[in-house]
Design an enzyme around this catalytic site. Structure first.
Site, PDB file in Angstrom:
ATOM      1  N   SER A   9      34.190  18.049  46.121  1.00 27.81           N
ATOM      2  CA  SER A   9      32.590  17.951  46.207  1.00 27.81           C
ATOM      3  C   SER A   9      32.113  18.561  44.923  1.00 27.81           C
ATOM      4  CB  SER A   9      32.098  19.033  47.413  1.00 27.81           C
ATOM      5  OG  SER A   9      30.773  19.159  47.191  1.00 27.81           O
ATOM      6  N   LYS A  45      27.999   9.322  49.838  1.00 27.67           N
ATOM      7  CA  LYS A  45      28.508   8.106  49.823  1.00 27.67           C
ATOM      8  C   LYS A  45      27.584   6.940  50.192  1.00 27.67           C
ATOM      9  CE  LYS A  45      31.865  10.400  48.977  1.00 27.67           C
ATOM     10  NZ  LYS A  45      31.278  11.346  49.377  1.00 27.67           N
TER      11      LYS A  45
END
Length: 555
Positions: free
Chosen positions: A470, A123
């Site tokens: 993911s 992120k």
């Protein structure tokens, strides 16, 4: 030439401001140069960030060599792998907003002339890129770089194999000692995990967007070449300041199209969709899921990076990197040539003279690993606003699949059933109330998908969620379902045993329940509230937008 920093450093009335800088040790000579902020995401938790201090020093050398003055501040960073499977994962995606806000705060509270962003992992990379687009001052990105692959029994492995090793151990395929060996070897160096996961995907795409120099996404973290690249980035930012080139000059709609084309050709993480939508919004570019969908059928997947293939980022670097990939895509006549980049060249000038050195890593156009793009957007009654699938990671036997729903209102409940061997061939694991608002935070579902794959069920079991995955996920795993359950989406109305149909080639996913039954269920349906109702995540749950628009905060 007037500089942005003049408002805090020029004139007799700014003597107090200069005095405070002198308390930091800066001289008058340094304060008379372009002031370049460095957003440093160094910490000793995240492997992609533990070596950042060396890179920051290299950037500073470059800035000084080019006649600028560096000033440094720090930014938080969450390790998605360490946060996986517990409370911590609720904070991962929201941290993207905190990072963007903190960079904006620092460079506007102290009006600098230019910005160097140093992210590495999941992120942190898009968060800093969002900030760059938002503040729109001359900016260059230099990431921490990818981790090296580990070696186990003569085969390259990475974090995905460690996660899948848990499933293999629980199903009796490997011993506890073997799992421990995989654990010790899977992550052998600093850097962002070595497959084509979220961080490496965005780091590679940043080159195509033009915000970073060639090599940024692929030069391994421990290599001296990355230190040299950091020095060059430090020199280049001073040039960008002097020329007045800003992120929104670089990150145009045409540049985003180039990024999507590269994304499709590499088989990137599904998270790239979420993050590119968010970055584009900050850049004032109208990007939608339809823009991704339009390239799915035009661009073949030329690569097979972990978790869907044997290769890693060091292989891509040896093969010629991102510019070699773009050169290979040139005959498709889809790339926009004239997009400018932080290198001072157009994107076409950057890749036109490159070549591919390993054809097995970047295959020729007529011998792709997958005939269509790595990602696809699915729609249907379960996802009228769209859902995302890494289609290149799906076994072709699953392209048309009808399964029975096994419904769970949290990742934890699903994991209990998977690890308890309660999931069987023909099942569709439904994990809901894990979306941006319902989670809150849109958790990644790597543990469930890895357990399914590790147990050898990835060719017989599907998984759908209003959460996300993911980049290490493979199999028929559909995420980002919008609308999410907490916002009234049909995923919230699925009942145990319902039939769900997938048609990957035709981009469809439907709940096979008649309209009359669905309407009856809607009469009694009341979405569950967010699982966390205090602290900053409670505010996030109220303000976050849908995944189909990047899951950004709405004002």
């Amino acid at each position: 030439m007037a500089r942005r920093s003049d408002v805090m450093l020029r004139g007799p009335e700014r003597a107090p401001h200069r005095s405070l800088f002198k308390a930091d040790g800066y001289t008058d000579i340094e304060l008379n140069r372009p002031i370049i902020a460095i957003a440093n995401s160094y910490n000793t938790i995240v492997p992609g960030h533990v070596h950042m201090q060396q890179l920051v020093e290299a950037v500073k050398y470059g800035i000084y060599m080019a006649g600028g003055t560096p000033i440094e501040f720090n930014v938080i960073g969450v390790d998605d792998g360490i946060a996986m499977g517990h409370l911590g994962m609720h904070y991962s995606l929201p941290s993207r907003e905190l990072i963007a806000d903190s960079v904006e705060t620092m460079v506007n509270a102290h009006p600098v002339d230019g910005l160097v962003i140093l992210p590495a992992c999941d992120k942190i990379v898009p968060g800093m890129m969002m900030a760059a687009a938002r503040v729109n001052i001359p900016t260059i990105m230099i990431s921490g770089g990818p981790m090296l692959a580990g070696r186990f029994n003569g085969t390259d492995i990475d974090l995905a194999q460690v996660f899948e090793g848990v499933g293999k151990y629980l199903s009796g395929q490997i011993t506890e000692e073997e799992l421990k060996k995989i654990e010790d070897i899977g992550c052998p160096s600093c850097g962002s995990c070595s497959g084509m996961y979220s961080a490496n995907s965005i780091n590679c795409i940043s080159e195509v967007l033009g915000l970073s120099l060639p090599g940024n996404g692929t030069i391994p973290a421990p290599m001296a070449a990355r230190v040299r690249l950091a020095k060059i980035a430090g020199m280049k930012i001073v040039e960008l300041v002097n020329r007045g080139i800003k992120p929104r000059d670089i990150m145009t709609k045409e540049a985003f199209y180039n990024a999507i084309i590269a994304d499709m050709a590499m088989g990137c993480s599904t998270n790239t969709v979420l993050h590119l939508l968010a970055i584009a919004q900050e850049a004032k570019v109208n990007l939608t899921l339809d823009d991704f969908d339009r390239f799915t059928d035009k661009v073949p997947d030329l690569c097979a990076f972990s978790p869907v293939g044997p290769y890693h980022l060091q292989d891509l670097d040896e093969a010629g990197g991102m510019m070699a990939l773009l050169n290979r895509l040139e005959p498709l006549r889809l790339l926009n040539h004239d997009c400018i980049t932080v290198s001072g060249k157009t994107i076409y000038e950057s890749y036109k003279a490159t070549r591919v050195y390993r054809d097995e890593v970047i295959r020729p156009l007529d011998k792709p690993y997958y005939p269509r793009g790595g990602l696809t957007i699915l729609k249907g009654n379960l996802a009228p606003d769209g859902a995302v699938l890494k289609q290149s990671g799906v076994d072709t036997s699953m392209n048309k699949f009808v399964g029975r729903a096994r419904v769970f209102d949290s990742e934890e409940e699903a994991l209990k059933a998977i690890f308890g061997k309660q999931i069987n061939k023909g099942d569709v694991v439904v994990i809901r109330y894990e979306g941006p608002a319902g989670g809150p935070g849109m958790k990644e579902m790597l543990q469930p998908t890895s357990a399914i794959a590790g147990m050898g069920l990835d060719k017989d079991v599907a998984l759908i969620t209003d959460g996300r995955f993911s980049g290490a996920t493979r199999g028929l795993s559909v995420g980002h379902i919008a609308p999410e359950a907490a916002r009234g989406g049909l995923i919230g109305l699925i009942e145990e045993g319902d039939k769900i149909e997938f048609d990957v080639e035709n981009k469809k996913m439907n709940l096979l329940v008649d309209d009359k039954t669905i309407q009856e269920r809607k009469k009694n349906f009341k979405p569950k509230p967010p699982k966390i109702r205090e602290g900053w995540l409670a505010r996030y749950a109220k303000m976050v937008g849908p995944a189909s628009k990047g899951a950004v905060l709405e004002y």
